[in-house]
Design a protein around this motif. Sequence first.
Motif, short mmCIF file in Angstrom:
data_model
loop_
_atom_site.label_atom_id
_atom_site.label_comp_id
_atom_site.label_asym_id
_atom_site.label_seq_id
_atom_site.Cartn_x
_atom_site.Cartn_y
_atom_site.Cartn_z
N ILE A 22 26.14 21.81 -28.87
CA ILE A 22 26.34 20.39 -28.53
C ILE A 22 25.19 19.54 -29.05
O ILE A 22 25.39 18.47 -29.63
N PHE A 23 23.96 20.01 -28.86
CA PHE A 23 22.81 19.23 -29.32
C PHE A 23 22.78 19.15 -30.84
O PHE A 23 22.52 18.08 -31.42
N GLU A 25 25.28 19.30 -32.92
CA GLU A 25 26.35 18.41 -33.37
C GLU A 25 25.98 16.94 -33.22
O GLU A 25 26.55 16.08 -33.90
N ASN A 26 25.05 16.66 -32.32
CA ASN A 26 24.65 15.28 -32.07
C ASN A 26 23.27 14.94 -32.63
O ASN A 26 22.68 13.92 -32.29
N GLN A 303 25.96 17.56 -22.54
CA GLN A 303 26.66 16.31 -22.82
C GLN A 303 26.04 15.14 -22.07
O GLN A 303 25.97 14.02 -22.58
N VAL A 306 23.02 14.10 -24.05
CA VAL A 306 23.47 13.37 -25.24
C VAL A 306 23.88 11.95 -24.88
O VAL A 306 23.50 10.98 -25.56
N ASP A 307 24.65 11.81 -23.81
CA ASP A 307 25.11 10.48 -23.41
C ASP A 307 23.94 9.56 -23.11
O ASP A 307 23.89 8.41 -23.56
N ASN A 310 21.95 8.39 -25.96
CA ASN A 310 22.71 7.43 -26.78
C ASN A 310 23.06 6.16 -26.00
O ASN A 310 23.97 5.42 -26.38
#
Length: 327
Positions: A22-23, A25-26, A303, A306-307, A310
Amino acid sequence: MKAIVVDKNSADGLDFSIQQKIFEENGIEFVLEDCQTEDEIIEKCRDADALLVIYRKITPRIMDALTNCKVILRYGIGYDVIDVDAATERGIKVCNSPTHCLDEVATHTIAMILAMERQIVFFNDLVKEGKWLANAGFKPHRLACQTLGFVGFGNIARRTADFAKGFGFHMVVYDPYLDESVITDYGAKKADLDELLEVSDVITIHTPLFDSTYHLINKETIAKMKDGVMIVNTSRGPIIAVDDLMEAVKSGKVRAAALDVVENEPVSEPGHPLFETGKIICSPHAAYNSVEAEEQMMAVLAQTAVDILNGRNPENIVNKKALGIGA
């Protein structure tokens, strides 16, 4: 941006690959550390934008060194290892994984109740010694004739209550923060703490660890309980004053106890006083554990980080209100 795990080896067997994916990919660098002290955390994690922690305490001194930190995330539901007030003062968001192991901890709680009442561990040890004695130990009681008392009635306790209904328990709840209607919806009765202590045959602990709940179960509160009460703790170890519990078990006031969490864990001495009577059973803070729960927790926390990095505000920011963040 960088996300750093403070203490990757604090819980054995965790698989961080979901978070890594996940990290990556972001576009966020993901680093696994195994810090043991405040100084190590400051040295190795000072440039973290997101800090993830299992069991190490995250103190104001550490936070002052985290010049880029926007969020601290705890692996699990409880977040008492993080000084939330200090984080709030510094504008740092604190997040947990609030629903990842509800079924697991509720199942473990019920399993511990059954193991105590049916003396599973005790009988297993007897049989291994060559003693086939169906009437050894204490005479068990039918579960439907007993009252199960919940100290705290959050999501895990409510799931436990769902399971307990099937055994026919009468249920009472002490939770000063809940409206009575929430409790009665689960077929339970609201009670104050003294009433719960007086009427419960089994008491199960589900409250978070606060200053107000530290050693909530102690010599004085145990004295108010029924003779022969059984106690389960799958919440936080320091809620029970363990020396007082051991004394009560030795005296027979407490018939049995089942602990997934213990004050000053881990318990690593083979001859620990907890086990002198044979009436206390323990598991190694494992109630949360399942393949599905771990996968869910890893995904949710990654997630969430990440949120926040961002500019989004997910629901699981525990100090959202204190930070003045709207819904």
